[in-house]
Scaffold this active site. Structure first.
Site, PDB file in Angstrom:
ATOM      1  N   PRO A 294       0.833  -1.017  -0.138  1.00 20.71           N
ATOM      2  CG  PRO A 294      -0.042  -1.038   2.193  1.00 20.71           C
ATOM      3  CD  PRO A 294       0.701  -1.977   1.184  1.00 20.71           C
ATOM      4  CE1 TYR A 389       2.698   8.793  -3.444  1.00 22.07           C
ATOM      5  CE2 TYR A 389       1.745  11.133  -4.358  1.00 22.07           C
ATOM      6  CZ  TYR A 389       2.153  10.066  -3.475  1.00 22.07           C
ATOM      7  OH  TYR A 389       1.494  10.344  -2.169  1.00 22.07           O
TER       8      TYR A 389
HETATM    9  P1  RFL Z   1     -12.037  -4.568  -3.384  1.00 15.94           P
HETATM   10  O1  RFL Z   1     -12.375  -3.266  -2.869  1.00 15.94           O
HETATM   11  O2  RFL Z   1     -11.640  -5.391  -2.326  1.00 15.94           O
HETATM   12  O3  RFL Z   1     -13.893  -4.999  -3.691  1.00 15.94           O
HETATM   13  C1  RFL Z   1     -14.225  -6.266  -3.810  1.00 15.94           C
HETATM   14  C2  RFL Z   1     -15.660  -6.454  -3.521  1.00 15.94           C
HETATM   15  O4  RFL Z   1     -15.946  -7.755  -3.689  1.00 15.94           O
HETATM   16  C3  RFL Z   1     -16.824  -8.319  -2.724  1.00 15.94           C
HETATM   17  N1  RFL Z   1     -16.766  -9.626  -2.570  1.00 15.94           N
HETATM   18  C4  RFL Z   1     -17.613 -10.467  -3.043  1.00 15.94           C
HETATM   19  N2  RFL Z   1     -18.802 -10.466  -3.425  1.00 15.94           N
HETATM   20  C5  RFL Z   1     -19.382 -11.375  -4.002  1.00 15.94           C
HETATM   21  N3  RFL Z   1     -19.288 -12.787  -3.748  1.00 15.94           N
HETATM   22  C6  RFL Z   1     -18.266 -13.015  -3.083  1.00 15.94           C
HETATM   23  N4  RFL Z   1     -17.810 -14.334  -2.971  1.00 15.94           N
HETATM   24  C7  RFL Z   1     -17.364 -11.837  -2.808  1.00 15.94           C
HETATM   25  N5  RFL Z   1     -15.928 -11.790  -2.061  1.00 15.94           N
HETATM   26  C8  RFL Z   1     -15.737 -10.620  -2.012  1.00 15.94           C
HETATM   27  C9  RFL Z   1     -16.134  -7.618  -1.398  1.00 15.94           C
HETATM   28  O5  RFL Z   1     -17.034  -7.523  -0.221  1.00 15.94           O
HETATM   29  C10 RFL Z   1     -16.003  -6.251  -2.077  1.00 15.94           C
HETATM   30  O6  RFL Z   1     -16.920  -5.448  -1.794  1.00 15.94           O
HETATM   31  O7  RFL Z   1     -11.486  -4.700  -4.650  1.00 15.94           O
HETATM   32  P2  RFL Z   1     -11.396  -3.769  -5.944  1.00 15.94           P
HETATM   33  O8  RFL Z   1     -12.690  -3.300  -6.612  1.00 15.94           O
HETATM   34  O9  RFL Z   1     -10.437  -4.758  -6.807  1.00 15.94           O
HETATM   35  O10 RFL Z   1     -10.517  -2.363  -5.496  1.00 15.94           O
HETATM   36  C11 RFL Z   1      -9.362  -2.615  -4.830  1.00 15.94           C
HETATM   37  C12 RFL Z   1      -8.974  -1.677  -3.955  1.00 15.94           C
HETATM   38  O11 RFL Z   1     -10.080  -1.863  -2.892  1.00 15.94           O
HETATM   39  C13 RFL Z   1      -7.654  -1.684  -3.030  1.00 15.94           C
HETATM   40  O12 RFL Z   1      -6.670  -2.040  -4.123  1.00 15.94           O
HETATM   41  C14 RFL Z   1      -7.459  -0.502  -2.606  1.00 15.94           C
HETATM   42  O13 RFL Z   1      -8.135  -0.318  -1.211  1.00 15.94           O
HETATM   43  C15 RFL Z   1      -5.763  -0.543  -2.125  1.00 15.94           C
HETATM   44  N6  RFL Z   1      -5.344   0.798  -1.229  1.00 15.94           N
HETATM   45  C16 RFL Z   1      -5.123   2.059  -1.686  1.00 15.94           C
HETATM   46  N7  RFL Z   1      -5.325   2.227  -3.356  1.00 15.94           N
HETATM   47  C17 RFL Z   1      -5.193   3.318  -3.912  1.00 15.94           C
HETATM   48  O14 RFL Z   1      -5.239   3.345  -4.924  1.00 15.94           O
HETATM   49  N8  RFL Z   1      -4.814   4.366  -3.153  1.00 15.94           N
HETATM   50  C18 RFL Z   1      -4.580   4.362  -1.794  1.00 15.94           C
HETATM   51  O15 RFL Z   1      -4.356   5.440  -0.951  1.00 15.94           O
HETATM   52  C19 RFL Z   1      -4.684   2.857  -1.123  1.00 15.94           C
HETATM   53  N9  RFL Z   1      -4.599   2.796   0.179  1.00 15.94           N
HETATM   54  C20 RFL Z   1      -5.299   0.643   0.224  1.00 15.94           C
HETATM   55  C21 RFL Z   1      -4.525   1.834   0.772  1.00 15.94           C
HETATM   56  C22 RFL Z   1      -5.535  -0.795   0.828  1.00 15.94           C
HETATM   57  C23 RFL Z   1      -5.187  -0.779   2.129  1.00 15.94           C
HETATM   58  N10 RFL Z   1      -5.507  -2.019   2.716  1.00 15.94           N
HETATM   59  C24 RFL Z   1      -6.437  -1.924   3.681  1.00 15.94           C
HETATM   60  C25 RFL Z   1      -4.803  -3.036   2.226  1.00 15.94           C
HETATM   61  C26 RFL Z   1      -4.522   1.489   2.324  1.00 15.94           C
HETATM   62  C27 RFL Z   1      -4.895   0.322   2.861  1.00 15.94           C
HETATM   63  C28 RFL Z   1      -4.431   0.211   4.333  1.00 15.94           C
END
Ligand code: RFL
Length: 395
Positions: A294, A389
Site C-alpha cells: 500500500p 506517483y
Molecule cells: P475490493 O475493493 O476489495 O472489492 C471487492 C468486493 O467484492 C466483494 N466480495 C464478494 N462479492 C460477492 N461474492 C463474493 N464471494 C465476494 N468476495 C468478496 C467484497 O465485499 C468487495 O466489496 O476490490 P477492487 O474493486 O479490486 O478494489 C481494490 C481496492 O479496494 C484496493 O486495491 C485499495 O483499497 C488499495 N489501497 C489503496 N489504493 C489506492 O489506489 N490508493 C490508496 O491510497 C490506497 N490505500 C489501500 C490503501 C489498501 C489498504 N488496505 C486495507 C490493504 C490503504 C490500505 C491500508
C-alpha cells in the site's frame, strides 16, 4: 434462471466502474456483492487517486461529488533525520496532481449512481459459485435470503478482491502465481482530529515508517510500521500517539495534533500477481488478480484501470464480435501492474525500517540511505518518483 450479458462479482471500485462503463455502451450487467450496502459504503481503505483515475471517472460522469469534495494535492513531504523535504510532483509532471477522496465515498457515489440509472445489483449474496467458465454459457450460482439463485451470463467479471471466490474458481495449473510477503506491516489508524499538515507526510525513521495521510478537515489517517502478525491489541491508543510523535518529529517546531482514535487495524504487505488474468469466459480485475504494497497508494487506481480495459474489450466483443481486446486484456493490464509493483516495492523498501532478520540487512540500510539522499538532491530522481506517483499514463 435469470440472464445477463456480464455477471460482475463484487461491488468494489473495479466491479462498479466496470458496470457503469458497460452500461454506457449499452452492455447489460448484474452486480453481485457479498456484503450489505451499508458495509461497503463505510469500509475504510484507500484515499489517494491518480490524476488519470479522476479524469477517467470524470469522462464517464462518475466524479461529480469527488470533484466537489475531494482535495487536490500537488506535493508530498518526505521526512528523515528530523528534516523535511518537499517533492513537488505536480511541478515535475506538467501540473498532473493527485486527489484525496476516501474510497468508501467513491464506492457510495458509484452505487448511488448505478441504482439511480436503473442498474441491477444484489447485496448480501452468499455461497457464490462460478460454473462452466470454459464453456459458451457460464453461470453464477448464489443464495440470497435463503433462496438459491442462478444467473446465466455470456461473461463473468471476477471483481471480488483478494479474498473473493473468482480466482479460486480457476482450475489448478492454469495460473502462474507470484506471491511475495514483505517483512513489514502497517497499523492503520483513523482519528477524529484535524490534519497537522497540508500535504501527505512519509517519514523514514529508525523506529519504523510513519505516514500522515489526509481525509478531511476533521478526520486524519495515520500509518505506523509494525511487524507482520503483530496483533492490534499491542497498539493501545497512547502507544500509537507516542510512536507517531517520535517518528514524525522534526526540529523546526512543527507539532502533531492528537485526537480520539476511531478505527485501527493491522495490514500486511504483499506483492501478489496472477498471470493470466483470465480463464475461459472469466476475467479478473483489481485486487482479485493483484495486490501491491500500500505504500505507493496504487491498488484502487489499478482496479479502475483494469475495469476500463475490460469494459472496452467486452464492448468490442459484444457489438463488433471482435475478440482482440479480450485476447490482449491480461497482457495490457499486466504491463501497468508490473510497473506499479516495482514502484510500490521500491517505495516500501525506501521508507521502512529494515528488520534485522532481513538478508543483508546492513547493506540494504546503506542502500536505502543512498537512495533517500539521491532523491532529495537530484531533480532527475525526484522526477522519476513523481511520474510514478502521479501515475504513468502510457503503460
Ligand atoms: P475490493 O475493493 O476489495 O472489492 C471487492 C468486493 O467484492 C466483494 N466480495 C464478494 N462479492 C460477492 N461474492 C463474493 N464471494 C465476494 N468476495 C468478496 C467484497 O465485499 C468487495 O466489496 O476490490 P477492487 O474493486 O479490486 O478494489 C481494490 C481496492 O479496494 C484496493 O486495491 C485499495 O483499497 C488499495 N489501497 C489503496 N489504493 C489506492 O489506489 N490508493 C490508496 O491510497 C490506497 N490505500 C489501500 C490503501 C489498501 C489498504 N488496505 C486495507 C490493504 C490503504 C490500505 C491500508
Amino acid at each position: 434462471m435469470t440472464r445477463t450479458c456480464v455477471g460482475i462479482v463484487g461491488a468494489g471500485p473495479a466491479g462498479l466502474v466496470l458496470a457503469h462503463l458497460l452500461a454506457e455502451q449499452g452492455v447489460e450487467s448484474v452486480v453481485l456483492e457479498r456484503q450489505s450496502r451499508d458495509y461497503v459504503e463505510k469500509r475504510v481503505r484507500a484515499g489517494l487517486l491518480e490524476h488519470g483515475t479522476v479524469a477517467r471517472l470524470e469522462r464517464h460522469g462518475l466524479a461529480e461529488r469527488l470533484r466537489a469534495r475531494g482535495q487536490v494535492h500537488r506535493g508530498v513531504e518526505l521526512r528523515f533525520d528530523g528534516a523535511r523535504h518537499r517533492i513537488a510532483y505536480a511541478e515535475l509532471c506538467a501540473g498532473r496532481h493527485m486527489m484525496v477522496y476516501a474510497q468508501q465515498d467513491l464506492v457510495a457515489d458509484l452505487i448511488r449512481l448505478w441504482i439511480a440509472r436503473g442498474g441491477a445489483i444484489a447485496f448480501e449474496v452468499e455461497d457464490v459459485a462460478l460454473r462452466h467458465l470454459d464453456g459458451e454459457r457460464p453461470e453464477i450460482r448464489y443464495s440470497r435470503g435463503g433462496r438459491e439463485e442462478r444467473l446465466g451470463c455470456d461473461w463473468v467479471a471476477g471483481c471480488d478482491g483478494y479474498h473473493g471466490v473468482s480466482r479460486g474458481s480457476i482450475p489448478p495449473g492454469v495460473l502462474r502465481v507470484h506471491d511475495h510477503r514483505l517483512p513489514f506491516a502497517w497499523v492503520g489508524v483513523l482519528a477524529q482530529v484535524a490534519p497537522s499538515t497540508e500535504e501527505i507526510i512519509y517519514a523514514q525513521h529508525e523506529r519504523g515508517f510513519a505516514g500522515h495521510m489526509l481525509r478531511s478537515q476533521t478526520v486524519s489517517r495515520f500509518y505506523l510500521q509494525t511487524e507482520p502478525d503483530d496483533p492490534i491489541e499491542s497498539w493501545p491508543d497512547a502507544r500509537i500517539w507516542a510512536e507517531l510523535q517520535l517518528r514524525l518529529a522534526v526540529t523546526d517546531g512543527w507539532k502533531l495534533r492528537e485526537g480520539p482514535v476511531l478505527e485501527k487495524s493491522v495490514t500486511e504487505m504483499r506483492s501478489f500477481v496472477v498471470e493470466p488474468m483470465q480463464f475461459g469466459r472469466l476475467f479478473l480485475a483489481g485486487d482479485a488478480a493483484h495486490i501491491v504494497p500500500p505504500t505507493g497508494a496504487k491498488g484502487l487506481n489499478l482496479a479502475v484501470a483494469d475495469a476500463r480495459l475490460l469494459a472496452q474489450a467486452l464492448t468490442r466483443r459484444v457489438h463488433a464480435s471482435d475478440s482482440s481486446g479480450l485476447d490482449a486484456y491480461s497482457e495490457d493490464c499486466l504491463r501497468r501492474v508490473w510497473r506499479v509493483q516495482e514502484f510500490s516495492s521500491w517505495m516500501s523498501w525506501l521508507l521502512h525500517r529494515i528488520p534485522d532478520a532481513t538478508p543483508d540487512a546492513e547493506l540494504r540500510r546503506r542502500l536505502q540511505r543512498a537512495q533517500l539522499e539521491y532523491l532529495v538532491t537530484s531533480a532527475a530522481a525526484r522526477t522519476g518518483f513523481a511520474e510514478n506517483y502521479v501515475g504513468l499514463e502510457r503503460v
